[in-house]
Design a protein around this motif. Sequence first.
Motif, PDB file in Angstrom:
ATOM      1  N   THR A 165       0.787  -1.307  -0.040  1.00 47.13           N
ATOM      2  CA  THR A 165      -0.115  -0.143  -0.222  1.00 47.13           C
ATOM      3  C   THR A 165       0.867   1.338   0.029  1.00 47.13           C
ATOM      4  O   THR A 165       2.145   1.157   0.355  1.00 47.13           O
ATOM      5  N   ARG A 166       0.254   2.473  -0.209  1.00 45.73           N
ATOM      6  CA  ARG A 166       1.038   3.573  -0.362  1.00 45.73           C
ATOM      7  C   ARG A 166       1.806   3.805   1.049  1.00 45.73           C
ATOM      8  O   ARG A 166       2.922   4.326   1.261  1.00 45.73           O
ATOM      9  N   THR A 167       1.111   3.499   2.342  1.00 44.40           N
ATOM     10  CA  THR A 167       1.618   3.732   3.632  1.00 44.40           C
ATOM     11  C   THR A 167       2.713   2.702   3.840  1.00 44.40           C
ATOM     12  O   THR A 167       3.764   3.048   4.404  1.00 44.40           O
ATOM     13  N   THR A 189      -6.407   3.521   4.974  1.00 43.63           N
ATOM     14  CA  THR A 189      -5.090   3.823   4.506  1.00 43.63           C
ATOM     15  C   THR A 189      -3.938   4.090   5.564  1.00 43.63           C
ATOM     16  O   THR A 189      -2.910   4.316   5.295  1.00 43.63           O
TER      17      THR A 189
END
Length: 224
Positions: free
Chosen positions: A10-12, A45
Amino acid sequence: MSSLQISTLTRTEARLCHAFPTGDLVDLCAGPDDGPDKATSWPRTRDVRAEVIAALLNGSGPDAGGGAGVKLAGVRVVGRLSLAHTQVPYALDFERCYFDDDLDLAEAETRSVRLRGCYLTGLEALRAEIRGEFQVEGCRLGGIGLCATRVFEIEISGITITAPPPESPDPDADSTPPRAAVYGDLLVVDTAMYCHEVVVDGQFRLPGARIGGYLHLDGAGITH
């Protein structure tokens, strides 16, 4: 450069991988009052899979130097973070994080471990060696296991530790067996152990423990 053996990040999680080699903080807190008590309303997120953290600390991430480490604030750690039986030459630093399962350091060798303002179901460090500070501050958790653990210094402050209920209570028993919230049997602390403003619901066990400096119980309440 090594690569994580996980197909997608994921972006995180990608932010964490980028920050890991220098130990930079990845902070997702929405403000000073945003803590794990609000985790049910956090967006997905803010999730970081425990397997991603473990892979970084086990050497499957980008090449890292002496300042590397996992430093997270305001994230939900999804899954059981198990570093049992591993050598972790990096620091672990979690602030205002929510763990949806235990943190397992059994028989691990690590540098400093710091947990501030977090929620955990439990923390197990049986026979671990922590070559630095073990700090648990302002957390809520359901037990700490430090049996035969060796650590340089311990600071446990401003926290509530509630012993888990018996797994299968005997309905015919005359009394309920004692529940342990802190297991410190045979614990070895090189310097000192500080326990400030701690609320312990259950036994606080230290039989056979050796503390090089002193044990300081300041404002602690042990209800058993």
